[in-house]
Design a protein around this motif. Structure first.
Motif, PDB file in Angstrom:
ATOM      1  N   TYR A  67       0.663  -1.222   0.128  1.00  0.00           N
ATOM      2  CA  TYR A  67       0.009  -0.005  -0.097  1.00  0.00           C
ATOM      3  C   TYR A  67       0.822   1.259  -0.151  1.00  0.00           C
ATOM      4  N   ASP A  68       2.062   1.066   0.404  1.00  0.00           N
ATOM      5  CA  ASP A  68       2.860   2.444   0.298  1.00  0.00           C
ATOM      6  C   ASP A  68       3.377   2.646  -0.963  1.00  0.00           C
ATOM      7  N   VAL A  69       3.029   4.133  -1.431  1.00  0.00           N
ATOM      8  CA  VAL A  69       3.467   4.728  -2.550  1.00  0.00           C
ATOM      9  C   VAL A  69       4.714   5.411  -2.676  1.00  0.00           C
ATOM     10  N   GLU A  70       5.096   5.899  -1.576  1.00  0.00           N
ATOM     11  CA  GLU A  70       6.155   6.617  -1.243  1.00  0.00           C
ATOM     12  C   GLU A  70       7.563   5.956  -1.379  1.00  0.00           C
ATOM     13  N   LYS A  71       7.653   5.018  -0.598  1.00  0.00           N
ATOM     14  CA  LYS A  71       9.186   4.739  -0.430  1.00  0.00           C
ATOM     15  C   LYS A  71       9.505   3.896  -1.898  1.00  0.00           C
ATOM     16  N   SER A  72      10.847   3.835  -2.355  1.00  0.00           N
ATOM     17  CA  SER A  72      11.004   3.544  -3.591  1.00  0.00           C
ATOM     18  C   SER A  72      10.753   1.951  -3.936  1.00  0.00           C
ATOM     19  N   LEU A  73      11.105   1.132  -3.046  1.00  0.00           N
ATOM     20  CA  LEU A  73      11.049  -0.078  -3.258  1.00  0.00           C
ATOM     21  C   LEU A  73       9.828  -0.745  -2.842  1.00  0.00           C
ATOM     22  N   ASN A  74       8.703  -0.305  -2.366  1.00  0.00           N
ATOM     23  CA  ASN A  74       7.374  -0.929  -2.025  1.00  0.00           C
ATOM     24  C   ASN A  74       6.570  -0.780  -3.271  1.00  0.00           C
ATOM     25  N   LEU A  75       5.320  -1.491  -3.169  1.00  0.00           N
ATOM     26  CA  LEU A  75       4.448  -1.787  -4.296  1.00  0.00           C
ATOM     27  C   LEU A  75       3.418  -1.065  -4.347  1.00  0.00           C
ATOM     28  N   GLY A  76       3.165   0.079  -3.688  1.00  0.00           N
ATOM     29  CA  GLY A  76       1.815   0.818  -3.584  1.00  0.00           C
ATOM     30  C   GLY A  76       1.509   1.233  -5.173  1.00  0.00           C
ATOM     31  N   ARG A  77       2.279   1.676  -5.977  1.00  0.00           N
ATOM     32  CA  ARG A  77       1.912   2.030  -7.571  1.00  0.00           C
ATOM     33  C   ARG A  77       1.805   0.934  -8.335  1.00  0.00           C
ATOM     34  N   LEU A  78       2.421  -0.396  -7.951  1.00  0.00           N
ATOM     35  CA  LEU A  78       1.854  -1.390  -8.683  1.00  0.00           C
ATOM     36  C   LEU A  78       0.525  -1.861  -8.343  1.00  0.00           C
ATOM     37  N   ARG A  79       0.191  -1.724  -7.072  1.00  0.00           N
ATOM     38  CA  ARG A  79      -1.369  -2.007  -6.750  1.00  0.00           C
ATOM     39  C   ARG A  79      -2.174  -1.081  -7.363  1.00  0.00           C
TER      40      ARG A  79
END
Lengths: 248, 524
Positions: free
Chosen positions: B212-224
């Motif tokens: 759910y995180d769209v801020e940190k570069s390695l997380n998957l918020g944007r994919l979601r």
């Protein structure tokens, strides 16, 4: 309705025995010819594209449609009213509708003659070795004549309102332009998609109706009804105006 | 009281004339209403008759596409965002745009009740920006089909048209290789017409990336967000709360776990896949978690995919025509051209559109001996031949320098796709009607490729992957509408001159002559 043909012959003779029709046809054909050649050149010889653009795709086509019918119809009632001939015509044993229909048929025939010049262009292209796709051209000519009929009917209705031919022509040009610009009202009055007003304006779009059928080489009952019904409406309007003149 | 009446004209009084005027007005208004009603009735599909007169039927859609549009349950909105394509593809782009516009015109005209086409004027920047934001798109030269909340984006020079780039050295201009607007539109409508929202469950509880995180570069918020926007339902599977994988899960995704799965979890995942489930495994970037019992790599090995140690690296250009190694950038592999598999639905469109996929910190895969029965395993992404597999040094990370004695040279498979019939399937063939239930696995060597930072570049690859896994890659083959040009040779012949003479010389001249003769005769 037996009088329609009599009126038609009389009007046609009147048009072709006066210089007006010849001058208009000559100028319009030169204008058309110039633009057709230009379109062939622009489309690098693609005659199919050139014909499609010429018959409805370009603004010059619509310019002709707006300007020519008023010039043909401007004298049809106003001049006769001014010279007093209309009184005789209205007391003749023909109905008002027959008078209007006869005059409409004559004006539309001249426009039809103008548009059928496209067939000569087609024959020329064929003679030069590139046979065009004929059915879309023929449907385009039929469609252009039907569209012209609407604008001729508008011109007749306006001509029936006034005794001054030039004023009739001017008002008819305005009315024709307004009719063509009707769909632009949609942009002035923002409405959500699917709103009845938007749908109604969409149905009243003459340009789209023409492009969707005759101009593309399609014969569609929807567009036949559209052009027929709205021509009928303006004929009806002209007849009522003519009838009202008796009481006014 | 004395009432003064206006003198009557022709024996009819003012009120009579007003009454007549009112009646005329009323009758005309009624006639206008009647005309409107007739026009409306004539536009109803059941009352229409239509004949396409063109020689090649260019105004009629293919039966398959027509049937698809006709069967749409609701109206589909088609937003067109076209602007001139940059040189040298300007002419080809314009041709593709023109043919797509013509196709949409024919489709809208044939099925006005099913399609709403909005051609956006990109010069009206603010208005277009609002609509683009609503649709969640960031690029132009796209056609977006939306039905309710579901949408499909068709890109001009990828999905709609295929371009032969030509050869500038030989002065061969780019040309339109094929126009596939009908097929692209058909497939998009097919997808929109099926009311389904496939569920993707991302595993949690093993140090995976945050969904759910769209801020940190390695997380998957944007994919979601991209998946939701593409019509998926995303969820998390936490086996400590729900031991069994939720029944409605279409795709299970494991992205960069740093802790191993329990044997029970592994068995449940394997059983899920073997019974026709779909699995995405993006291997772990954590050295400590690599290859241990219960790791993502061990899970892939159960399906015949072996994950090699280390990260794939390749030299980077030094700006002087040479190559450099030993830099952190060596750890990002850019896959393009023939290294994208042309025969697989995930990468086919990317390969054709000359797209690139960026893979930071990617692991290499190889086919292991024991594959599921009747399985088909395909390399999706391959590294360039210059690449090598950079092994970890004592510090746990590689040095991004090629050591030919210890390290293996490329090319390497960086993503693989596996399909096989589910266990116990009577139809024991991979490409049969049982494919609807076929198990599918995608192994991706780089979880960073799906991260917030990399998604802008890899969005198409990511969405294609999930669509293939969810079996939303149904393909219609639609014959393109015939396209015919009848061309007059205006360059190398006198044809145009002769046409000019007829069109604006002979024809108006003959009418002028005829009019003159009539006028002359009448004067006599």
């Amino acid at each position: 309705m037996s009088g329609v043909f009599t009126i038609y012959r009389r009007e046609l003779a009147g048009l072709f025995l006066s210089p007006l029709a010849w001058v208009l046809l000559c100028v319009a054909l030169a204008f058309n010819g110039f633009f057709f050649s230009l379109f062939v050149s622009l489309f690098q010889g693609d005659v199919g594209e050139a014909f499609a653009f010429f018959l409805g795709g370009s603004q010059t086509f619509w310019l002709m449609i707006v300007l020519l019918p008023p010039l043909l119809t401007m004298r049809m009632f106003s001049e006769e009213s001014r010279t007093g001939v209309l009184e005789f015509l209205l007391t003749a044993p023909v109905t008002d509708a027959a008078v209007v229909l006869g005059k409409l048929a004559a004006a539309t025939s001249v426009m039809g003659l103008l548009w059928s010049s496209v067939l000569i262009y087609g024959l020329s292209a064929q003679a030069l070795g590139t046979a065009p796709d004929w059915p879309p051209i023929v449907s385009g000519v039929i469609g252009a004549t039907l569209v012209s009929a609407i604008f001729c009917a508008v011109g007749l209705a306006v001509s029936a309102c006034t005794n001054t031919p030039l004023l009739a022509a001017f008002l008819a040009v305005l009315a024709n332009a307004a009719l063509l610009a009707l769909p632009l009202v949609e942009q002035l009055v923002p409405t959500p998609p699917g709103h009845w007003f938007k749908l109604a304006l969409g149905h009243a779009n003459i340009v789209t109706q023409f492009h969707a059928s005759f101009s593309s080489g399609v014969l569609d009952s929807r567009q036949f009804v559209f052009f027929g019904v709205w021509t009928g409406f303006f004929v009806f309007l002209a007849t009522r105006i003519l009838e009202a003149r008796r009481w006014w | 009281m004395v009432v003064e009446h206006e003198p009557s004209r022709g024996g009819i009084g003012l009120w009579s004339r007003k009454s007549i005027a009112l009646q005329v007005f009323g009758v005309v208004a009624l006639a206008a209403l009647g005309a409107g009603l007739l026009t409306y009735l004539a536009s109803m599909p059941s009352l229409r008759a239509r004949i396409d007169l063109t020689a090649v039927g260019k105004n009629t859609l293919d039966e398959t596409l027509g049937g698809l549009i006709d069967a749409l349950p609701d109206k589909v909105t088609v937003d067109v965002f076209f602007r001139p394509v940059d040189a040298p593809l300007t002419r080809v782009g314009a041709e593709a745009q023109s043919r797509m516009a013509e196709l949409l015109f024919v489709a809208r005209n044939q099925f006005p009740a099913k399609l709403r086409v909005v051609e956006h004027d990109l010069s009206d920047v603010s208005k277009v920006a609002i609509r683009m934001r609503e649709l969640g798109i960031e690029e132009d030269n796209v056609v977006v089909l939306t039905r309710n909340d579901d949408k499909v984006v068709l890109r001009l020079l990828r999905d709609i048209a295929r371009v032969d780039p030509g050869n500038p050295a030989l002065h061969v201009e780019p040309s339109l290789e094929s126009f596939r607007g009908e097929e692209a539109m058909g497939n998009a409508l097919l997808r929109l017409s099926i009311d389904e929202q496939p569920r993707i469950a991302f595993t949690v509880g093993h140090g995976e990336r945050d969904l759910y995180d769209v801020e940190k570069s390695l997380n998957l918020g944007r994919l979601r967000a991209a998946l939701v926007s593409d019509g998926f339902f995303t969820d998390r599977w936490d086996s400590t709360q729900t031991p069994e994988i939720p029944a409605e899960t279409r795709v299970l995704a494991i992205v960069d776990p740093s802790q191993p799965f329990t044997p029970g979890e592994v068995e449940r995942i394997v059983k899920f896949v073997e019974s026709g489930g779909r699995l995405l495994v993006a291997t772990s970037t954590h050295a400590a978690a690599f290859g241990v019992a219960g790791s993502a790599e061990e899970l892939l090995a159960r399906f015949g995919i072996q994950t090699a140690a280390g990260f794939v690296a390749m030299p980077v250009p030094d700006g002087f025509g040479g190559w450099r190694t030993g830099l952190e950038q060596c750890g990002t592999i850019v896959v393009a051209g023939s290294n994208l598999e042309l025969r697989h639905p995930i990468t086919e469109s990317l390969a054709r559109s000359e797209a690139r996929v960026g893979l930071p910190n990617a692991r290499a895969f190889a086919a292991l001996g024991a594959k599921p029965k009747n399985s088909v395993l395909i390399d999706l992404l391959r590294s360039p031949e210059l690449a090598w597999r950079d092994l970890p040094t004592q510090g746990g990370r590689g040095d991004w320098k090629f050591d030919s004695r210890l390290e293996e040279a490329g090319p390497f498979a960086l993503a693989m796709a596996l399909a096989f019939p589910p266990a116990g399937s009577e139809l024991d063939q991979p490409d049969t009607n049982a494919e609807r239930k076929a198990a599918r696995v995608v192994a991706l060597g780089s979880p960073d490729a799906l991260s917030n930072d990399a998604l802008a570049r890899n969005r198409d690859f990511a969405l294609n992957t999930f669509n293939w896994l969810a079996q939303r890659d149904r393909r219609l083959v639609i014959r393109p509408r015939a396209f015919e040009r009848r061309v007059l040779d205006v360059r190398n012949s006198t044809a145009l001159t002769r046409l000019n003479v007829v069109a604006w010389g002979v024809l108006p001249g003959s009418f002028a002559l005829l009019g003159f003769l009539i006028a002359l005769r009448r004067r006599r």
